[in-house]
Write a protein that holds these residues in place. Structure first.
Motif, PDB file in Angstrom:
ATOM      1  N   SER A  15       6.063   0.078   2.096  1.00  0.00           N
ATOM      2  CA  SER A  15       4.719   0.644   2.300  1.00  0.00           C
ATOM      3  C   SER A  15       3.653  -0.407   2.030  1.00  0.00           C
ATOM      4  O   SER A  15       2.703  -0.566   2.800  1.00  0.00           O
ATOM      5  N   ILE A  16       3.820  -1.138   0.918  1.00  0.00           N
ATOM      6  CA  ILE A  16       2.819  -2.154   0.554  1.00  0.00           C
ATOM      7  C   ILE A  16       2.733  -3.201   1.656  1.00  0.00           C
ATOM      8  O   ILE A  16       1.639  -3.571   2.107  1.00  0.00           O
ATOM      9  N   GLU A  17       3.900  -3.662   2.114  1.00  0.00           N
ATOM     10  CA  GLU A  17       3.946  -4.670   3.171  1.00  0.00           C
ATOM     11  C   GLU A  17       3.242  -4.155   4.440  1.00  0.00           C
ATOM     12  O   GLU A  17       2.444  -4.870   5.055  1.00  0.00           O
ATOM     13  N   ALA A  18       3.526  -2.890   4.793  1.00  0.00           N
ATOM     14  CA  ALA A  18       2.904  -2.308   5.995  1.00  0.00           C
ATOM     15  C   ALA A  18       1.393  -2.197   5.825  1.00  0.00           C
ATOM     16  O   ALA A  18       0.627  -2.452   6.758  1.00  0.00           O
ATOM     17  N   ILE A  19       0.950  -1.821   4.619  1.00  0.00           N
ATOM     18  CA  ILE A  19      -0.496  -1.664   4.376  1.00  0.00           C
ATOM     19  C   ILE A  19      -1.204  -3.020   4.461  1.00  0.00           C
ATOM     20  O   ILE A  19      -2.247  -3.148   5.098  1.00  0.00           O
ATOM     21  N   VAL A  20      -0.592  -4.046   3.843  1.00  0.00           N
ATOM     22  CA  VAL A  20      -1.234  -5.371   3.837  1.00  0.00           C
ATOM     23  C   VAL A  20      -1.319  -5.919   5.265  1.00  0.00           C
ATOM     24  O   VAL A  20      -2.346  -6.459   5.675  1.00  0.00           O
ATOM     25  N   GLN A  21      -0.224  -5.710   6.031  1.00  0.00           N
ATOM     26  CA  GLN A  21      -0.223  -6.199   7.407  1.00  0.00           C
ATOM     27  C   GLN A  21      -1.277  -5.451   8.245  1.00  0.00           C
ATOM     28  O   GLN A  21      -2.043  -6.058   8.997  1.00  0.00           O
ATOM     29  N   ALA A  22      -1.315  -4.126   8.078  1.00  0.00           N
ATOM     30  CA  ALA A  22      -2.289  -3.325   8.824  1.00  0.00           C
ATOM     31  C   ALA A  22      -3.715  -3.702   8.421  1.00  0.00           C
ATOM     32  O   ALA A  22      -4.617  -3.779   9.262  1.00  0.00           O
ATOM     33  N   ALA A  23      -3.913  -3.959   7.125  1.00  0.00           N
ATOM     34  CA  ALA A  23      -5.257  -4.325   6.647  1.00  0.00           C
ATOM     35  C   ALA A  23      -5.697  -5.645   7.264  1.00  0.00           C
ATOM     36  O   ALA A  23      -6.838  -5.781   7.720  1.00  0.00           O
ATOM     37  N   ALA A  24      -4.772  -6.628   7.297  1.00  0.00           N
ATOM     38  CA  ALA A  24      -5.119  -7.930   7.873  1.00  0.00           C
ATOM     39  C   ALA A  24      -5.495  -7.757   9.343  1.00  0.00           C
ATOM     40  O   ALA A  24      -6.465  -8.354   9.818  1.00  0.00           O
ATOM     41  N   GLU A  25      -4.760  -6.905  10.051  1.00  0.00           N
ATOM     42  CA  GLU A  25      -5.039  -6.697  11.479  1.00  0.00           C
ATOM     43  C   GLU A  25      -6.345  -5.931  11.689  1.00  0.00           C
ATOM     44  O   GLU A  25      -7.201  -6.344  12.465  1.00  0.00           O
ATOM     45  N   GLU A  37      -8.373   4.330   8.294  1.00  0.00           N
ATOM     46  CA  GLU A  37      -7.932   3.623   9.496  1.00  0.00           C
ATOM     47  C   GLU A  37      -6.747   2.711   9.165  1.00  0.00           C
ATOM     48  O   GLU A  37      -5.773   2.635   9.920  1.00  0.00           O
ATOM     49  N   ILE A  38      -6.869   1.988   8.044  1.00  0.00           N
ATOM     50  CA  ILE A  38      -5.815   1.047   7.643  1.00  0.00           C
ATOM     51  C   ILE A  38      -4.529   1.818   7.310  1.00  0.00           C
ATOM     52  O   ILE A  38      -3.440   1.438   7.742  1.00  0.00           O
ATOM     53  N   ALA A  39      -4.665   2.941   6.572  1.00  0.00           N
ATOM     54  CA  ALA A  39      -3.494   3.752   6.226  1.00  0.00           C
ATOM     55  C   ALA A  39      -2.817   4.251   7.509  1.00  0.00           C
ATOM     56  O   ALA A  39      -1.591   4.176   7.651  1.00  0.00           O
ATOM     57  N   ARG A  40      -3.622   4.740   8.462  1.00  0.00           N
ATOM     58  CA  ARG A  40      -3.085   5.247   9.723  1.00  0.00           C
ATOM     59  C   ARG A  40      -2.333   4.137  10.459  1.00  0.00           C
ATOM     60  O   ARG A  40      -1.208   4.326  10.922  1.00  0.00           O
ATOM     61  N   ALA A  41      -2.943   2.950  10.547  1.00  0.00           N
ATOM     62  CA  ALA A  41      -2.309   1.827  11.255  1.00  0.00           C
ATOM     63  C   ALA A  41      -1.007   1.412  10.556  1.00  0.00           C
ATOM     64  O   ALA A  41      -0.074   0.914  11.200  1.00  0.00           O
ATOM     65  N   ALA A  42      -0.951   1.630   9.232  1.00  0.00           N
ATOM     66  CA  ALA A  42       0.254   1.250   8.471  1.00  0.00           C
ATOM     67  C   ALA A  42       1.313   2.344   8.530  1.00  0.00           C
ATOM     68  O   ALA A  42       2.443   2.158   8.074  1.00  0.00           O
ATOM     69  N   GLY A  43       0.936   3.518   9.076  1.00  0.00           N
ATOM     70  CA  GLY A  43       1.871   4.639   9.139  1.00  0.00           C
ATOM     71  C   GLY A  43       2.120   5.280   7.777  1.00  0.00           C
ATOM     72  O   GLY A  43       3.182   5.833   7.515  1.00  0.00           O
ATOM     73  N   VAL A  47      -2.928   8.921   0.357  1.00  0.00           N
ATOM     74  CA  VAL A  47      -2.438   9.069  -1.024  1.00  0.00           C
ATOM     75  C   VAL A  47      -1.498   7.903  -1.360  1.00  0.00           C
ATOM     76  O   VAL A  47      -1.563   7.315  -2.443  1.00  0.00           O
ATOM     77  N   THR A  48      -0.631   7.561  -0.394  1.00  0.00           N
ATOM     78  CA  THR A  48       0.284   6.436  -0.604  1.00  0.00           C
ATOM     79  C   THR A  48      -0.507   5.139  -0.770  1.00  0.00           C
ATOM     80  O   THR A  48      -0.218   4.324  -1.659  1.00  0.00           O
ATOM     81  N   LEU A  49      -1.520   4.961   0.102  1.00  0.00           N
ATOM     82  CA  LEU A  49      -2.337   3.743  -0.006  1.00  0.00           C
ATOM     83  C   LEU A  49      -2.948   3.645  -1.408  1.00  0.00           C
ATOM     84  O   LEU A  49      -2.852   2.613  -2.072  1.00  0.00           O
ATOM     85  N   TYR A  50      -3.544   4.761  -1.866  1.00  0.00           N
ATOM     86  CA  TYR A  50      -4.192   4.744  -3.179  1.00  0.00           C
ATOM     87  C   TYR A  50      -3.185   4.641  -4.325  1.00  0.00           C
ATOM     88  O   TYR A  50      -3.543   4.244  -5.432  1.00  0.00           O
TER      89      TYR A  50
END
Lengths: 202, 202
Positions: A15-25, A37-43, A47-50
């Motif tokens: 999840s962390i990896e997906a969030i960081v990648q989505a955030a960079a994009e 938006e970032i959470a959605r892009a990370a799938g 709540v998981t993001l936070y």
């Protein structure tokens, strides 16, 4: 450790990896991209993001760190040996593209992170270029009547100003690297020495 | 028009003048100064402030306009005739102090106003320095292989980066003008021409 907790930890890392990648994009396209938006892009859900990041600043910090790690890999592949002028030209060619690509992400970082933290994240590239400028000074190619920290500041200020000129429609991106190189090589030339002729045609 | 409405209008002008002056002072000390703080410093209530200014951005815009009007008066007194190198040195000496004094106000403006508006407000000083750089190019003192808009950008980027270096404790304010001058004169020198020796000792 139970295999259940191992699985949970692997899920968290994914999840962390997906969030960081989505955030960079997302932030790389739009510095105002929201955490939803970032959470959605990370799938993942908000709540998981936070659960993994306490604030927007932490997300931006992680995305910026990731972009700089990638940038460091690119810069590590640049040959900074030989004629300091040519080496600086190669550094600007590679570094400029990174600055250009990361301009929206940097804009997000400048809003969210203290200037000191942004500088700290840039410590890797900064150390490499500092070593090059120090060598150029020792070999008489670059001026020594101004402090090295000032010369590095000039290099960074000119590179960053080019991204703003492009964004404002006043500079053709294809000309940016040659303008930056011509300007910085002149600014680094010791007093009394002729300014180098632009190589690629500025 | 009744004398009552004349008095009311005079009161309004006095309030606006007091608010703009207080805003320039408060934001000049602290770019985060609140509108309540500015109203208090101006000796008016928040309601009066909001009667004249629809938003924080309008207050910042008015304070920035005022600072630039004052700056223009200073720059208009600078002699930009004669040797373009010496003229540019005099411009930087005067312009640099203005940039330095207005750094907190500019930080507030950069947060509140679009970049285009900040550029528009700087149009007066920009036109004067552009005329000087154009003359220097025509007389062979400054390089013509880079666009004039790029050279002006370099001058502004180097001046603004100096304020950041000072704020970060990496540059002695007393050295700023000589560092900026040495850097910009070198950056403006035509290829093949020796970089000028710093006059005041960079």
């Amino acid at each position: 450790m139970s295999s259940k907790s191992t699985t949970k930890r692997a899920d968290a890392l994914r999840s962390i990896e997906a969030i960081v990648q989505a955030a960079a994009e997302c932030l790389g396209r739009n510095p105002d991209a929201s955490l939803s938006e970032i959470a959605r892009a990370a799938g993942v859900g908000r709540v998981t993001l936070y659960a993994h990041f306490a604030s927007r600043a932490e997300v931006v910090d992680a995305a910026m760190s990731r972009a700089l790690d990638r940038g460091n890999e690119v810069l590590n592949a640049v040959d900074l040996t030989g004629d300091p002028l040519l080496a600086l030209e190669r550094y600007i060619d590679a570094g400029w593209h990174l600055v250009d690509q990361a301009q929206a992400l940097l804009a997000a970082a400048q809003r969210e992170l203290p200037a000191g933290r942004i500088r700290e994240l840039h410590a890797g590239p900064a150390a490499r270029v500092e070593a090059l400028v120090a060598r150029g000074r020792a070999e008489g190619a670059f001026r020594t009547d101004l402090p090295i920290a000032w010369l590095i500041n000039v290099l960074q200020a000119v590179m960053h100003s080019a991204t703003e000129e492009i964004r404002a429609g006043r500079l053709n991106p294809e000309r940016a690297a040659s303008h930056i190189t011509a300007t910085v090589l002149a600014a680094f030339t010791p007093p009394g020495i002729p300014v180098p002729e632009p190589r690629g045609g500025a």
